[in-house]
Design an enzyme around this catalytic site. Structure first.
Site, PDB file in Angstrom:
ATOM      1  N   LEU A   1      -7.626  -2.252  -2.452  1.00 24.50           N
ATOM      2  CA  LEU A   1      -6.285  -2.800  -2.645  1.00 24.50           C
ATOM      3  C   LEU A   1      -5.382  -2.468  -1.472  1.00 24.50           C
ATOM      4  O   LEU A   1      -5.378  -1.337  -0.977  1.00 24.50           O
ATOM      5  CB  LEU A   1      -5.651  -2.218  -3.921  1.00 24.50           C
ATOM      6  CG  LEU A   1      -6.367  -2.455  -5.243  1.00 24.50           C
ATOM      7  CD1 LEU A   1      -5.854  -1.471  -6.283  1.00 24.50           C
ATOM      8  CD2 LEU A   1      -6.152  -3.874  -5.720  1.00 24.50           C
ATOM      9  N   ASP A   2      -4.634  -3.452  -1.027  1.00 22.52           N
ATOM     10  CA  ASP A   2      -3.537  -3.185  -0.111  1.00 22.52           C
ATOM     11  C   ASP A   2      -2.424  -2.517  -0.932  1.00 22.52           C
ATOM     12  O   ASP A   2      -2.406  -2.635  -2.163  1.00 22.52           O
ATOM     13  CB  ASP A   2      -3.049  -4.506   0.491  1.00 22.52           C
ATOM     14  CG  ASP A   2      -1.934  -4.296   1.499  1.00 22.52           C
ATOM     15  OD1 ASP A   2      -1.962  -3.280   2.198  1.00 22.52           O
ATOM     16  OD2 ASP A   2      -1.043  -5.149   1.565  1.00 22.52           O
ATOM     17  N   LYS A   3      -1.512  -1.796  -0.280  1.00 22.74           N
ATOM     18  CA  LYS A   3      -0.446  -1.122  -1.028  1.00 22.74           C
ATOM     19  C   LYS A   3       0.808  -1.975  -1.130  1.00 22.74           C
ATOM     20  O   LYS A   3       1.199  -2.401  -2.214  1.00 22.74           O
ATOM     21  CB  LYS A   3      -0.104   0.228  -0.387  1.00 22.74           C
ATOM     22  CG  LYS A   3       1.033   0.967  -1.104  1.00 22.74           C
ATOM     23  CD  LYS A   3       1.326   2.294  -0.464  1.00 22.74           C
ATOM     24  CE  LYS A   3       1.997   2.125   0.881  1.00 22.74           C
ATOM     25  NZ  LYS A   3       3.356   1.532   0.791  1.00 22.74           N
TER      26      LYS A   3
ATOM     27  N   THR B   1       1.199  -5.271  -3.161  1.00 19.91           N
ATOM     28  CA  THR B   1       0.104  -5.377  -4.136  1.00 19.91           C
ATOM     29  C   THR B   1       0.292  -4.315  -5.213  1.00 19.91           C
ATOM     30  O   THR B   1       0.568  -4.625  -6.368  1.00 19.91           O
ATOM     31  CB  THR B   1      -1.264  -5.222  -3.446  1.00 19.91           C
ATOM     32  OG1 THR B   1      -1.406  -6.224  -2.440  1.00 19.91           O
ATOM     33  CG2 THR B   1      -2.393  -5.380  -4.466  1.00 19.91           C
TER      34      THR B   1
ATOM     35  N   LYS C   1      -9.152  -1.573   8.204  1.00 20.43           N
ATOM     36  CA  LYS C   1      -9.415  -2.000   6.828  1.00 20.43           C
ATOM     37  C   LYS C   1     -10.737  -2.754   6.754  1.00 20.43           C
ATOM     38  O   LYS C   1     -11.514  -2.581   5.807  1.00 20.43           O
ATOM     39  CB  LYS C   1      -8.269  -2.876   6.318  1.00 20.43           C
ATOM     40  CG  LYS C   1      -6.946  -2.149   6.156  1.00 20.43           C
ATOM     41  CD  LYS C   1      -5.862  -3.067   5.590  1.00 20.43           C
ATOM     42  CE  LYS C   1      -4.538  -2.336   5.435  1.00 20.43           C
ATOM     43  NZ  LYS C   1      -3.484  -3.204   4.856  1.00 20.43           N
TER      44      LYS C   1
END
Length: 663
Positions: free
Chosen positions: A328-330, A333, A513
Site C-alpha cells: 500500500l502507498d501511504k 491511500t 517501490k
C-alpha cells in the site's frame, strides 16, 4: 421487435417445440396402451397401429427439431478442425434413430437443447451488470446554445459546452459543476447507493441521476470519452476474457471428446452392442465441465461491477484469489491526503500562539512546499492576517524556507535549518520536535530574527477504515500487508502502529517501490499493489495485480489497472479479494460436480441400469446444478457490507501527509 418475435428467435423455441412433439407422441402411444418411453412397440411382429406409427414419427420430428441446431454447431466446429461436444450428441441421436430408439433420440436432443437454453439464459442474467450499465447511459442532453436551452442527443454534446441537469434527469456527460447545487445518485459508477451532494467545482459523471436540485455543468467528457462508456467497455471485455482454468478446460475437452468417441467405438465393437456405444457417447458429454468456468467468471465479474469493483478479466480474477501480500502507498491511500495543522508550540515567553502561527504562515506564503498550505489555511481560519507575499523568500532545499517580513528575518523548517541560520540555542525545540515526530507528525521550527519562537506541526488523518481494511485483508487470507512510502521512518512507523501493518518500508523513491514489490514476488508472494497510478506506476506494473482506488472519472486507471475500485473506499479492497476467492471456489466446485457426474454415469453404463435417456437427464441436471451454483455469486456477500467504518481516534488523526522538511 415484439415479444413474440423475440421469443421465436430466443433459445427456448426449439426445446419448447420438441417438448410439445414428445408430448403428442406420448398421447398417441397411450391411446394404444403402449409406454411411449420404451421401445417395446417396435419389437413385435406384424404391422404397427397407425397411432404408434404417428408416435414414432413425432418422436423423430422432436429429435430433428431439437437436434438440427446441435448438428449445425457440430458441423461448423468440424470445419474449423474442432471436435465439439455437440458432435457426440449428434452422432448418438442419429444412431438412435437408425436402430429404432426413437424415444432416446428425442430425449437426448430435447434435454441437450434445454441445457443450451439454460446456459444462454444464465449467461444473459449474469451479464445483468453490463445490461444495467447500458440502461443508465443517457440518451438526451439539455445544453445552452446562443442563450437558449436546446435538447440534443447526449452524444452530440461538445466539450466545454454548458449542460443543464434538472431534478430526476440523467447526467449526460462527465463534467464540472459551474453553477447550482444538487444531489446525484452515483451508484452506477461507484456502487455507492447514498446520493452525493454536488456544488460548484465538483466532478459529475455521465449516467448518474439527479435526485434534486439544478446543476449547470461544463462538459469535460462526452460520448465514448465518459467514465460510464469506459466502464461498459471494460466490463464487456472482462466478461469475455478467459481465465487460465477456462483455457485449460477447453484444451482438456478438445482431447476428452475424441477420447469418448474412441471409447464408445471400441465398446461397441467388442460387445457388439450399438446401444451401449451410443449411450457412452451421450453419457460422456462434458457439457457441465465446459460451462462450469465461464458462467462463474461472468457472474463474479458482474457482481464486482455492481459493487463498483472493475476486474479486468478472468485471468486477473483467478490471480486475485491467490493474493498473499498487499503493498500500500501511504498518502492518499491509508491517509486522506489532506494535511492540516495539528500543533502550535510557543517557545518564546514574550509571544503567544497567534504570534508564532502568524509569522509561520506569512513566511510560508511565498513557499512552494506542499505543507505550506495547511499552515496558511489554519492562520486564515483563526483570523490572522496572511495577505501579500514576503519581501524576500529563500527556499532551502531539504530544510525549509527563509523569508523577510517587514524587515525581519523569519525561518520555518527542520532542525538543520537552525545551523544554517547560525542559531545555537534552540530553546527546547529539539525536544519538542522529537516528541511531535514520535507521534507521526511533521514538525517545523519557527525562528524570528535569529531566535527560536516556537514549533508548528502538520499531519494527515489516517482514513477511519484503514485499520478495518487491514483486518479484513488478513481475514480474507492475505498473509502480509506492507506500506511503501517516501516519508520518514518515524512517521511511517507511527502510521503502522495505528493501523496494524505487518511491515513498513520508508523513505522510498518510486524505483525503490518497484524493487520492494519485485522482492516480495521473489519471496513467493502473489502481490497486489495499491497506489495512485502516477508515482506508483512502476510498482503497479510490476505487481501481480495493480489496484487503482477511487478510479471514477480516471480513464487511465480504468483502462490500465487490473482492478479498479471506482469508489474511494478502502473496504472495497478486501471485498474484491473475497469476491475473487469465492469465484475461484465456485469454479472448483463446478469442475468437481461435472467430473464426478461423468465418472458415475460411465460406471453406471458399464454396470448396467443407466440408459441413454436416464444418463442424459442426470447429465443435464448436473449442468443445471453447475449454473445454479455459479448464480450464487450474483448475490451480495452481506458479511462484506455489515460492518461500517471504524471510528477515528484522536491519535489516528495525527499522521503526516508526506515527506516534510524533516529528514
Amino acid at each position: 421487435m415484439n415479444s413474440l418475435t423475440r421469443w421465436v428467435r430466443g433459445p427456448w423455441t426449439n426445446p419448447t417445440a420438441s417438448g410439445l412433439l414428445i408430448a403428442l407422441a406420448a398421447i398417441f402411444s397411450f391411446t394404444e396402451g403402449v409406454n411411449p418411453f420404451s421401445d417395446g412397440h417396435a419389437e413385435g411382429a406384424g404391422a404397427l397401429p397407425a397411432a404408434l406409427i404417428a408416435s414414432d414419427l413425432l418422436m423423430v420430428a422432436a429429435a430433428v427439431v431439437a437436434g438440427t441446431p446441435i448438428l449445425i454447431k457440430a458441423v461448423r466446429a468440424l470445419m474449423t478442425k474442432m471436435i465439439a461436444i455437440d458432435l457426440l450428441v449428434s452422432v448418438a441421436a442419429i444412431g438412435a434413430v437408425v436402430i429404432g430408439q426413437y424415444w432416446e433420440a428425442a430425449a437426448v436432443t430435447f434435454l441437450f437443447a434445454i441445457g443450451h437454453a439454460l446456459e444462454a439464459r444464465t449467461m444473459k442474467k449474469t451479464r445483468s451488470a453490463l445490461a444495467e450499465l447500458v440502461a443508465v447511459a443517457p440518451d438526451v442532453a439539455v445544453v445552452m446554445r446562443d442563450g437558449k436551452q436546446v435538447e440534443i442527443p447526449a452524444a452530440g454534446v461538445e466539450p466545454d459546452e454548458t449542460v443543464l441537469v434538472k431534478n430526476g434527469a440523467k447526467v449526460p456527460v462527465d463534467g464540472v459543476v459551474i453553477g447550482g447545487t444538487g444531489a446525484l445518485d452515483e451508484s452506477s459508477i461507484t456502487g455507492e447507493s447514498i446520493p452525493v451532494e454536488k456544488g460548484e467545482g465538483d466532478e459529475v459523471f455521465a449516467g448518474t441521476i439527479s435526485g434534486g436540485g439544478f446543476l449547470q455543468v461544463r462538459a469535460t467528457g462526452t460520448g465514448a470519452d465518459t467514465t460510464l462508456a469506459r466502464i461498459i467497455h471494460r466490463v464487456e471485455e472482462a466478461q469475455d476474457a478467459k481465465a487460465a482454468t477456462q483455457t485449460f478446460m477447453e484444451k482438456f475437452s478438445a482431447w476428452y471428446t475424441p477420447g469418448i468417441i474412441v471409447l464408445a467405438l471400441v465398446a461397441g465393437l467388442v460387445t457388439g452392442d450399438a446401444v451401449l456405444a451410443l449411450t457412452l457417447l451421450v453419457i460422456g458429454c462434458p457439457g457441465a465441465l465446459v460451462v462450469s468456468i465461464p458462467v462463474a467468471i461472468v457472474a463474479g465479474i458482474g457482481r464486482g461491477a455492481k459493487d463498483g469493483i472493475l476486474i479486468k478479466g478472468g485471468e486477473y480474477l483467478e490471480t486475485s484469489a491467490r493474493i498473499s501480500a498487499v503493498a500500500l502507498d501511504k498518502t492518499g491511500t491509508l491517509t486522506e491526503g489532506k494535511p492540516y495543522l495539528t500543533d502550535v508550540t510557543v517557545l518564546d515567553p514574550a509571544l503567544d500562539r497567534s504570534d508564532v502561527l502568524g509569522w509561520a504562515a506569512r513566511a510560508e506564503a511565498g513557499s512552494e512546499h506542499p505543507l505550506a498550505r495547511p499552515i496558511i489555511d489554519a492562520a486564515e481560519a483563526e483570523g490572522l492576517p496572511v495577505h501579500g507575499l514576503p519581501e524576500r523568500t529563500e527556499p532551502v532545499v531539504g530544510m525549509g524556507v527563509i523569508a523577510t517580513l517587514d524587515g525581519q528575518r523569519v525561518s520555518v523548517g527542520n532542525l538543520p535549518l537552525l545551523t544554517v541560520e547560525g542559531i545555537a540555542d534552540d530553546s527546547g525545540a529539539a525536544t519538542e520536535v522529537d516528541r511531535l515526530a514520535g507521534l507521526g507528525r511533521t514538525p517545523m521550527v519557527v525562528t524570528l530574527d535569529s531566535r527560536v519562537i516556537g514549533v508548528v506541526a502538520v499531519a494527515d488523518r489516517i482514513r477511519s477504515d484503514a485499520q478495518e481494511m487491514i483486518a479484513r485483508l488478513h481475514d480474507a487470507g492475505v498473509q502480509k500487508v506492507v506500506m511503501l512510502t517516501g516519508d520518514t521512518q518515524r512517521v511511517a512507523d507511527a502510521v503502522a502502529a495505528q493501523v496494524g501493518l505487518d511491515e513498513v518500508r520508508a523513505q522510498l523513491l518510486p524505483e525503490d517501490k518497484l524493487t520492494m514489490v519485485a522482492q516480495l514476488k521473489a519471496d513467493g508472494y502473489t502481490v497486489a499493489m495499491v497506489g495512485d497510478g502516477v508515482n506508483d506506476a512502476p510498482a503497479l506494473a510490476t505487481a501481480d495485480i495493480g489496484v487503482a482506488m477511487g478510479a471514477a472519472g480516471t480513464g487511465v486507471a480504468i483502462e490500465t489497472a487490473d482492478i479498479a475500485l471506482m469508489q474511494d473506499d478502502l473496504l472495497k479492497l478486501p471485498q474484491a479479494v473475497d469476491l475473487a476467492r469465492r469465484t475461484v471456489n465456485v469454479m472448483r466446485q463446478n469442475i468437481a460436480i461435472a467430473l464426478i457426474t461423468v465418472v458415475l454415469l460411465l460406471a453406471g453404463v458399464f454396470a448396467g441400469g443407466v440408459t441413454m435417456a436416464i444418463g442424459m437427464l442426470v447429465h443435464e441436471a448436473s449442468v443445471l446444478l453447475v449454473i445454479v451454483n455459479a448464480m450464487r455469486l450474483m448475490r451480495r456477500n452481506e458479511d462484506q457490507h455489515s460492518a461500517g467504518p471504524a471510528p477515528a481516534s484522536d491519535a489516528r488523526e495525527l499522521q503526516t501527509a508526506g515527506a516534510g522538511p524533516l529528514s
